[in-house]
Design a protein around this motif. Structure first.
Motif, short mmCIF file in Angstrom:
data_model
loop_
_atom_site.label_atom_id
_atom_site.label_comp_id
_atom_site.label_asym_id
_atom_site.label_seq_id
_atom_site.Cartn_x
_atom_site.Cartn_y
_atom_site.Cartn_z
N PHE A 20 1.16 -0.97 0.02
CA PHE A 20 -0.14 -0.22 -0.25
C PHE A 20 0.62 1.27 -0.57
N PHE A 21 2.37 1.36 1.18
CA PHE A 21 2.69 1.92 0.81
C PHE A 21 3.26 2.43 -0.44
N TYR A 22 3.62 1.42 -1.15
CA TYR A 22 4.26 1.67 -2.13
C TYR A 22 3.84 2.47 -3.28
N ASP A 23 2.82 1.89 -3.55
CA ASP A 23 1.89 2.45 -4.21
C ASP A 23 0.75 3.65 -4.11
N GLU A 24 1.22 4.07 -3.65
CA GLU A 24 0.73 5.29 -3.01
C GLU A 24 1.75 6.64 -3.21
N ASP A 25 3.10 6.11 -2.91
CA ASP A 25 3.76 6.92 -2.68
C ASP A 25 4.30 6.78 -4.77
N CYS A 26 4.04 6.04 -4.96
CA CYS A 26 3.89 6.19 -6.23
C CYS A 26 3.51 7.03 -7.54
N LYS A 27 2.06 6.58 -6.96
CA LYS A 27 1.05 8.04 -7.48
C LYS A 27 1.42 8.67 -7.35
N VAL A 28 2.42 9.45 -6.04
CA VAL A 28 2.45 11.30 -5.49
C VAL A 28 3.96 11.17 -6.70
N GLY A 29 5.18 10.39 -6.80
CA GLY A 29 6.25 10.99 -7.07
C GLY A 29 7.06 11.50 -6.72
N LEU A 30 8.61 11.23 -7.39
CA LEU A 30 9.55 11.66 -5.95
C LEU A 30 9.93 12.98 -6.08
N THR A 31 9.01 13.83 -7.31
CA THR A 31 9.09 14.86 -8.01
C THR A 31 8.37 15.90 -6.34
N ALA A 32 7.30 15.52 -6.19
CA ALA A 32 6.18 16.40 -5.47
C ALA A 32 7.36 16.05 -3.72
N TRP A 33 7.39 14.57 -3.64
CA TRP A 33 8.27 14.31 -2.18
C TRP A 33 8.72 15.17 -1.78
N ALA A 34 9.68 15.72 -2.96
CA ALA A 34 10.91 16.43 -2.74
C ALA A 34 10.46 18.04 -2.60
N GLN A 35 9.41 18.24 -2.82
CA GLN A 35 8.76 19.50 -2.09
C GLN A 35 8.16 19.96 -0.58
N LYS A 36 8.27 18.34 0.26
CA LYS A 36 7.86 18.64 1.40
C LYS A 36 8.74 18.35 2.09
N LEU A 37 10.46 18.93 1.88
CA LEU A 37 11.36 18.13 1.96
C LEU A 37 11.53 19.53 3.36
N SER A 38 11.28 20.81 3.04
CA SER A 38 10.90 22.15 3.99
C SER A 38 10.42 21.82 4.90
N GLY A 39 10.33 20.81 5.30
CA GLY A 39 9.05 20.64 6.47
C GLY A 39 10.24 19.48 7.08
N LEU A 40 10.67 19.11 6.92
CA LEU A 40 11.78 17.91 7.60
C LEU A 40 13.06 18.67 7.83
N ASN A 41 13.04 18.84 8.70
CA ASN A 41 13.97 19.15 10.32
C ASN A 41 15.40 18.03 9.93
N PHE A 42 16.34 18.90 9.64
CA PHE A 42 17.89 18.12 9.26
C PHE A 42 18.58 19.15 11.08
N GLN A 43 19.16 19.53 11.20
CA GLN A 43 19.56 19.64 13.04
C GLN A 43 18.91 21.01 12.64
N ASP A 44 18.62 21.29 14.44
CA ASP A 44 18.89 22.39 14.91
C ASP A 44 19.11 23.84 14.11
N LYS A 45 20.68 23.88 14.79
CA LYS A 45 21.45 24.97 13.84
C LYS A 45 21.58 24.81 12.13
N LEU A 46 21.24 24.31 11.76
CA LEU A 46 21.62 23.90 9.57
C LEU A 46 20.94 23.71 9.34
N GLY A 47 19.46 24.21 9.61
CA GLY A 47 17.68 23.94 8.22
C GLY A 47 17.20 22.56 8.28
N THR A 48 16.60 23.09 7.39
CA THR A 48 15.92 21.82 7.03
C THR A 48 16.34 20.71 5.90
N MET A 49 16.09 19.79 5.45
CA MET A 49 16.40 18.37 4.36
C MET A 49 16.15 19.39 3.25
#
Length: 693
Positions: free
Chosen positions: A335-364
């Motif tokens: 299910f996860f794989y099928d749903e992920d493929c519907k969204v696509g990698l380019t769209a997932w990349a746009q969500k990296l701004s909401g994922l923290n890398f390190q407190d002082k070093l910004g987001t992914m």
């Protein structure tokens, strides 16, 4: 006097099911503790073995003598000057010494040591019986095991990794009393939890393994491992070849007391899901073993293998239960794989701004931008062509996108791997997908390197950004603490760098630090710390490859930032030293020159001041220098060293016929400058002082 006799010692700690990883560590720890304790107690023995299962940790000592060795104990007390007062009577210092050692005054004598007289005593100590010493020794052994995480149970204060339920201590046929809280040792053990019934008496240590085997317990972990491997391979044979990851096998060995190998199935429709997800769901999550078809496609089969610890009478119910569990896991994964493929990698990349890398070093997203910039810099530094450059930059844009996908959130070990699958699913070039898949490699020392230059470059960029950022944020590794895995990342960069001649770690770190201009840190100090950090890792790698510490030190003073070049120099130097005669010539010539050299004089030689005896050396150096520099530039280090070795005769003649430290300052400076030119030529390759010292 009776001759000492020998018997076997058995000590078993019975515990509720222990976790696998701490149990592996406890085996090593218990062996060392037992060896140290027996040695300190002067109890001789023939051999020592530690056994472990999920429910027991056992020590078996073969040929343990029943009596301690006699010992001669030597004691040194206070200096004679302070041991007696003016009237020759013992002082409090001497009385305290006698009391602490259980001595009387007539057992002492004054001996001279190092020019000072001391009150000393020699005492013959008769060996005690083993049965008198073993209770305390085993009690200390039980309490000395150090678990990173332990627990209390009941009303006592005793701690162990899991509650201790029984103790067995037996020396020959003699029960040894050991206590752990309110628990007292006996001569019984417990059978397999699901098969046996009630306590089992052990009459002698020799019968321990066989008695327990008859009660469905294989106490020898190595024997269980063999049974599991052979059973799994045999069970897989009708369907293909079993995949047996070492880490999973290590864990399974410690999850069962009597392994029973079972084969289960899952619906073939799940085989459309990337095999990495299937394998991760089976091995990492459930400790099952996957089966691979023996063909060019290396497809997985829909059968899997379980190593059960249950009652064989219920095998059909056991395997049915495992099939239900795996079916649910694979349904989620699909299910996860099928749903992920519907969204696509380019769209997932746009969500990296909401994922923290390190407190002082910004987001992914910030990290991704830095990786792209660093990949551009590396593409220039490594001389990538247009196609490879385009591949690297596209892969850099998408490399971290799968971190926001559902499959990676559930199967975290598959980051990068799933990114490669999603890249293919949305039509990216195979080279881009491969670079995304491999950019975490190598994940540990000895792991496979990235499979393409683009993947290797992206892996270096990613790791370099992390290392530079964490150092700049003031979170560099300290002692054994390395929460961000920077040592592992640095080793990964160096392993790639050993194959990629263009990699320069100091230039790389300078470029990586440029991505953190907005962060407040001392750039020069951090760059220096990073250089030392990488040099230390490279030094270890080269020594592990077999190069001498002197050779590694000599080379790294000149080429610490270029791993491939450093290894090439070490190889050339090792072969040069093996030849012997040439190395002797060069080291002798260098040593004679170095001993008189003065770097402050510089290297400018005035030809008009050269006397006739100096000219052969000066001419030889002038003729040799251009070829030597060309060989160095080409990396032809073996020929470079052989060429320099030919300077032995001109150097020897120079020192025999010329007074370097002439009274005339001009002549002296000119001759020193001549020597400095020769030394500079040699030292562009390595610091030969490290070899000669």
């Amino acid at each position: 006097m009776m001759k000492p006799s020998a018997h076997e010692l058995l000590f078993e700690i019975g515990v509720e099911e222990m976790p696998s990883t701490p149990l592996n560590a406890a085996i090593i720890q218990m062996r060392q503790l037992a060896e140290d304790a027996l040695s300190a107690t002067r109890l001789r023995y023939e051999g020592l073995t530690v056994y472990a299962t999920p429910r027991r940790l056992s020590l078996l000592v073969k040929g343990l003598l029943d009596c301690q060795e006699d010992a001669q104990l030597n004691f040194r007390g206070p200096a004679a000057a302070v041991a007696y007062d003016d009237e020759g009577q013992p002082t409090k210092a001497l009385e305290g010494f006698l009391r602490s050692k259980g001595l009387t005054l007539d057992q002492t004598e004054v001996r001279e040591e190092g020019g000072t007289d001391y009150v000393c005593a020699t005492v013959e100590q008769k060996g005690e019986q083993a049965v008198e010493l073993l209770p305390q020794l085993l009690t200390d052994l039980l309490g000395g095991l150090d678990w990173k995480r332990s627990q209390r149970w009941g009303s006592g204060d005793e701690r162990f990794v899991r509650p201790v339920r029984w103790l067995l201590a037996l020396y020959g046929t003699v029960a040894i009393p050991v206590a752990f809280g309110e628990l007292k040792s006996g001569v019984t053990t417990m059978p397999h939890r699901f098969v046996g019934h009630g306590p089992v008496v052990i009459a002698t240590p020799n019968e321990y393994k066989n008695v327990l085997r008859g009660n469905r317990v294989i106490v020898d972990q190595d024997q269980r491992r063999t049974m599991i491997v052979e059973g799994v391979q045999s069970a897989a044979e009708p369907f293909g070849e079993a995949q047996i990851p070492e880490a999973v096998l290590d864990e399974v060995v410690n999850l069962v007391e009597y392994p029973t190998v079972l084969v289960g199935t899952f619906d073939k429709s799940f085989l459309r899901v990337p095999r990495e997800i299937l394998e991760d769901a089976m091995s990492t999550h459930q400790r099952y073993f996957a089966i691979e078809h023996v063909d060019e496609e290396q497809r997985l089969d829909n059968h899997f293998i379980v190593v059960s610890n249950g009652d064989p009478a219920y095998n059909s119910q056991i395997i049915a239960g495992h099939e239900r569990v795996l079916r649910a896991r694979l349904a989620d994964a699909a299910f996860f794989y099928d749903e992920d493929c519907k969204v696509g990698l380019t769209a997932w990349a746009q969500k990296l701004s909401g994922l923290n890398f390190q407190d002082k070093l910004g987001t992914m997203a910030d990290k991704t931008a830095r990786i792209v910039r660093l990949s551009e810099w590396l593409s220039d530094a490594w001389g990538l062509d247009t196609l490879d450059r385009r591949t690297v930059l596209r892969a850099a844009e998408l490399a971290k996108a799968d971190l926001t996908s559902s499959a990676v959130i559930e199967f975290t070990d598959l980051q990068g791997v799933m990114g490669g699958h999603y890249a293919r699913a949305q039509g990216e070039d195979e080279a881009v997908a491969l670079a995304i898949t491999d950019h975490y490699a190598p994940r540990f020392s000895g792991d496979a390197l990235p499979r393409s230059q683009a993947a290797a470059l992206l892996a270096v960029a990613d790791k370099a950004d992390t290392i530079a950022g964490i150092f700049a944020a003031g979170k560099a590794p300290k002692g054994s603490s390395d929460p961000f895995g920077l040592r592992r990342a640095a080793i990964g960069i160096l392993q790639i760098g050993l194959e990629e001649s263009a990699l320069d770690t100091e230039a790389l770190m300078e470029a990586a630090l440029s991505g953190y201009e907005g962060l407040d840190f001392d750039r020069a100090a951090i760059a220096k710390a990073l250089a030392a950090f990488f040099r230390s890792r490279l030094e270890t790698i080269l020594r592990d490859e077999g190069f001498s510490s002197q050779a590694v030190t000599a080379v790294l003073t000149r080429s610490a930032a270029r791993p491939a070049d450093a290894r090439a120099r070490c190889k050339a130097l090792a072969r040069f030293v093996e030849v012997g005669s040439d190395y002797e010539d060069l080291s002798t010539a260098f040593t004679r020159a170095k001993n008189l050299s003065d770097p402050t004089v510089g290297r400018e030689v005035d030809g008009a001041l050269l006397t006739e005896p100096e000219r052969p050396f000066a001419n030889a150096l002038k003729e040799l220098a251009p070829e030597a520099r060309a060989l160095m530039a080409a990396g032809d280090y073996e020929r470079f060293l052989a060429l320099l070795a030919t300077m032995r005769t001109p150097v020897d003649t120079f020192f025999e016929q010329v007074m370097v430290m002439d009274e005339d300052p001009a002549l002296r400076r000119n001759r020193l400058a001549l020597l400095n030119n020769f030394i500079a030529l040699v030292e562009q390759f390595a610091d030969f002082r490290a070899l000669i010292a």
